[in-house]
Design a protein around this motif. Sequence first.
Motif, short mmCIF file in Angstrom:
data_model
loop_
_atom_site.label_atom_id
_atom_site.label_comp_id
_atom_site.label_asym_id
_atom_site.label_seq_id
_atom_site.Cartn_x
_atom_site.Cartn_y
_atom_site.Cartn_z
N MET A 183 41.89 44.64 43.73
CA MET A 183 42.04 46.09 43.54
C MET A 183 43.32 46.56 44.22
O MET A 183 44.08 47.37 43.66
CB MET A 183 40.83 46.84 44.10
CG MET A 183 39.52 46.59 43.36
SD MET A 183 39.57 46.98 41.59
CE MET A 183 39.69 45.33 40.89
N ILE A 184 43.55 46.06 45.43
CA ILE A 184 44.77 46.43 46.15
C ILE A 184 45.99 45.97 45.35
O ILE A 184 47.02 46.64 45.32
CB ILE A 184 44.76 45.82 47.57
CG1 ILE A 184 43.59 46.40 48.38
CG2 ILE A 184 46.09 46.06 48.29
CD1 ILE A 184 43.39 45.80 49.75
N ALA A 185 45.83 44.85 44.65
CA ALA A 185 46.94 44.32 43.85
C ALA A 185 47.15 45.13 42.57
O ALA A 185 48.11 44.89 41.84
CB ALA A 185 46.67 42.86 43.50
N GLY A 186 46.24 46.03 42.29
CA GLY A 186 46.48 46.92 41.16
C GLY A 186 45.79 46.56 39.85
O GLY A 186 46.09 47.14 38.82
N PHE A 187 44.86 45.60 39.88
CA PHE A 187 44.25 45.20 38.61
C PHE A 187 43.16 46.15 38.13
O PHE A 187 42.66 46.01 37.02
CB PHE A 187 43.76 43.75 38.68
CG PHE A 187 44.91 42.79 38.68
CD1 PHE A 187 45.71 42.65 37.56
CD2 PHE A 187 45.25 42.07 39.82
CE1 PHE A 187 46.79 41.79 37.55
CE2 PHE A 187 46.33 41.21 39.82
CZ PHE A 187 47.11 41.07 38.69
N ASP A 188 42.74 47.07 38.99
CA ASP A 188 41.99 48.24 38.55
C ASP A 188 40.56 47.98 38.06
O ASP A 188 39.63 48.63 38.50
CB ASP A 188 42.79 48.96 37.45
CG ASP A 188 42.21 50.30 37.13
OD1 ASP A 188 42.39 51.21 37.96
OD2 ASP A 188 41.56 50.44 36.08
N ARG A 189 40.39 47.07 37.16
CA ARG A 189 39.05 46.70 36.71
C ARG A 189 38.99 45.18 36.59
O ARG A 189 39.71 44.61 35.77
CB ARG A 189 38.71 47.35 35.36
CG ARG A 189 38.46 48.83 35.48
CD ARG A 189 38.05 49.47 34.19
NE ARG A 189 37.59 50.83 34.49
CZ ARG A 189 36.75 51.51 33.73
NH1 ARG A 189 36.28 50.98 32.63
NH2 ARG A 189 36.37 52.72 34.08
N TYR A 190 38.11 44.57 37.37
CA TYR A 190 38.01 43.11 37.41
C TYR A 190 36.58 42.69 37.16
O TYR A 190 35.64 43.38 37.56
CB TYR A 190 38.45 42.62 38.79
CG TYR A 190 37.64 41.46 39.35
CD1 TYR A 190 38.05 40.13 39.19
CD2 TYR A 190 36.45 41.68 40.06
CE1 TYR A 190 37.31 39.08 39.71
CE2 TYR A 190 35.71 40.63 40.58
CZ TYR A 190 36.14 39.32 40.41
OH TYR A 190 35.40 38.28 40.92
N TYR A 191 36.42 41.54 36.51
CA TYR A 191 35.10 40.90 36.54
C TYR A 191 35.27 39.40 36.53
O TYR A 191 36.35 38.87 36.25
CB TYR A 191 34.22 41.35 35.37
CG TYR A 191 34.50 40.67 34.03
CD1 TYR A 191 35.47 41.16 33.17
CD2 TYR A 191 33.76 39.55 33.63
CE1 TYR A 191 35.70 40.56 31.94
CE2 TYR A 191 33.99 38.95 32.40
CZ TYR A 191 34.97 39.45 31.55
OH TYR A 191 35.20 38.85 30.35
N GLN A 192 34.19 38.74 36.87
CA GLN A 192 34.19 37.29 36.86
C GLN A 192 32.74 36.84 36.82
O GLN A 192 31.88 37.44 37.45
CB GLN A 192 34.85 36.79 38.16
CG GLN A 192 34.93 35.28 38.26
CD GLN A 192 35.59 34.76 39.54
OE1 GLN A 192 35.92 33.62 39.64
NE2 GLN A 192 35.75 35.61 40.54
N ILE A 193 32.47 35.79 36.03
CA ILE A 193 31.18 35.13 36.14
C ILE A 193 31.41 34.12 37.25
O ILE A 193 31.95 33.04 37.02
CB ILE A 193 30.76 34.42 34.84
CG1 ILE A 193 30.92 35.34 33.63
CG2 ILE A 193 29.34 33.88 34.97
CD1 ILE A 193 29.97 36.50 33.52
N ALA A 194 31.05 34.50 38.46
CA ALA A 194 31.48 33.75 39.64
C ALA A 194 30.36 32.88 40.18
O ALA A 194 29.24 33.32 40.33
CB ALA A 194 31.92 34.73 40.73
N ARG A 195 30.71 31.62 40.44
CA ARG A 195 29.73 30.75 41.10
C ARG A 195 29.76 31.04 42.59
O ARG A 195 30.85 31.14 43.18
CB ARG A 195 30.08 29.29 40.83
CG ARG A 195 29.00 28.32 41.22
CD ARG A 195 27.76 28.50 40.38
NE ARG A 195 27.98 28.24 38.97
CZ ARG A 195 27.96 27.04 38.44
NH1 ARG A 195 27.71 25.98 39.16
NH2 ARG A 195 28.18 26.88 37.16
N CYS A 196 28.59 31.18 43.18
CA CYS A 196 28.48 31.49 44.60
C CYS A 196 27.61 30.45 45.29
O CYS A 196 26.72 29.88 44.68
CB CYS A 196 27.83 32.86 44.80
SG CYS A 196 28.72 34.17 43.96
#
Length: 587
Positions: free
Chosen positions: A204-217
């Motif tokens: 967000m700080i980098a400016g991508f504004d809207r992010y998503y990911q199917i992220a493995r945790c």
Amino acid sequence: MLRTHNCGELRINDVGKKVTLAGWVDKIRDLGGIRFLILKDRYGYIQVVPGDNEKVAETLRKLKPEYVIRVSGTVRKRPDEAVRTDIPTGQVEVVADEIEILSEAQTPPIYTDRDDDTSEELRLKYRYLDLRKPRMQHNIIMRHRIVQTIREYLNKNGFLEIETPMLMKSTPEGARDFIVPSRLRPGKFYALPQSPQLLKQILMIAGFDRYYQIARCFRDEDLRADRQPEFSQIDIEMSFVERDDVIEMAEGLVKYVLEKVFNRKLDKQFKRLTYEEAMEKYGTDKPLTHFGMELQELEELFYDTPVNFIKAVLEKGGTIKGFVVPRDMSSFTRKRIDSYTKMVQELGLGGLIWVKNVDEPRSSIDRISPGISSKIVEHMKIPKGGGALIAAGEREVLNEALGILRVKVAQDMGMIDADELDLLWIIDFPMFEWDDEENRLVARHHPFTMPHPEDMKAYPDDPLKIRSLAYDLVMNGNEIAGGSIRIHSTELQRWVFEKIGITENEANEKFGFLLEAMRYGVPPHGGIAFGLDRFVMILLKEKSIREVMAFPKTTTGADLMMGAPSNVPDEMLKELKIRVMENTREV
RNA sequence: GGGGACGUGGUGCAGCGGUUAGCAUGCCGGUCUGUCACACCGGUGGUCGCGGGUUCGAGUCCCGUCGUCCCCGCCA
């Protein structure tokens, strides 16, 4: 291609077509003069009968279940009396003039044609066979459709799918990390992400504004039916938003999936409950709400009570609450009430008071407190035939115990509807909690959560009173998503660290990169993460997330198919400068 | 770390102190031309998870251990 069609797509208007199919042998029904072969793949089942051809007949005799074969022949309409309506290909069959064995198969150690039998141990060891079962094929395919629908929704709404690293940095707070040694920097370790939390904020700080990911945790904690050491999150973050914007976006996502994949249209907005309301009405922050039976305050009925044990609880600052059992109270036998009593006693309560409004108002404390039953019936609005269960105790213990009892009673009375979509938001969580073990405040959600601005003003010196801008989405009594508006000022972030006992030095060491990034222009932002496995599990009405994961692990974190975890060669350890403590390596 | 359930032919289960461990299914063989969990007939298949103990005698009782599952703790 080795085939022209799959096993699930032939229909009555394909009759006459020359086709080639490939798949696994499901069953062979040998009637002597005629043999029926059922061929299967992930698309479905199709019946094959041999044509007038000695070679085909001979090959057919060799076939056994799970052989992989290729069949060429002609589609034919089944005789009227042999038409099946329960499978999509039931009106036709393929008359084979050639059958080729592509791969033989041993007799499988577990059944592949039916569900719900074999022990999980064997299912996990032979997962490739287990996954051939119709139910597992369905679950995995549905999971795919759900995930793709989620992507579709997020893409439409301007989100960017961005990957974040798996080799990350171990951070304090939260779950135990899985760590990975680094060969190039011996003695140092990466950590696998518990979630991409910090990185999505950095994005967000980098400016991508809207992010998503199917992220493995990854979390190195003990397992449960709904918890695996590695699991997937639908991780979402948005800039220039307020709490309700994130909530609406996430709610839209759930509705989109329900409509597109399950054909269930939900028009109404999801209910919202504050954390406090949830605890007072349901005794849990992930309540099942669709059957009612909320906990009710009864203290005012007992201010001058002659009942000693209630009086004692009230004098100690406790309270008295209960819930209505709307019907069938006559089925509450002594034995049944005793078992409920035992249950709440194990949860820390002294006992249980029952009220029945069957013939006339009656209760277990009538003799000590004449007339109380009618008052309770009136106050709680207990319908004729119903009743109530009531208990006294310290507020938190009481809420929790009655909350558990409430669900148990509803279950026993068949009031829980498996088809119900019981969706609601819990908001206004406390920002901090007191941790008795560590003797310090901890962040209830996580330390990057924005404290509620009103409370920051009202109780600057009483952190336990401060709520946060965190929210959870609860579905059928499971937490399926959780998120918050984040802190976007360095000062406030340092204040939170200070409250939870993270020193300036520690903060700089562990989260320095975030604090530094925050100096270069942070958009107000917030987000949410869905537990994908749990979400899919509930949507598919499964009891365990293992049923919706292709390769899950056992409760001791083992993969029975691969045999992981395992020892590694000494050479490998040497290279990593790692020595294993004595007596910890099994043979 | 704690509590609970389970472990018996390939698979699912029964047997709960006493002859030769039983049933279903699978598997093998046979009969059968419209089955669809085909049916019917015959057969194969088990050192009862492992170790120790109690007993004249243990699949059965006891202790330990291993494995699977459920729950509490834990999981910001």
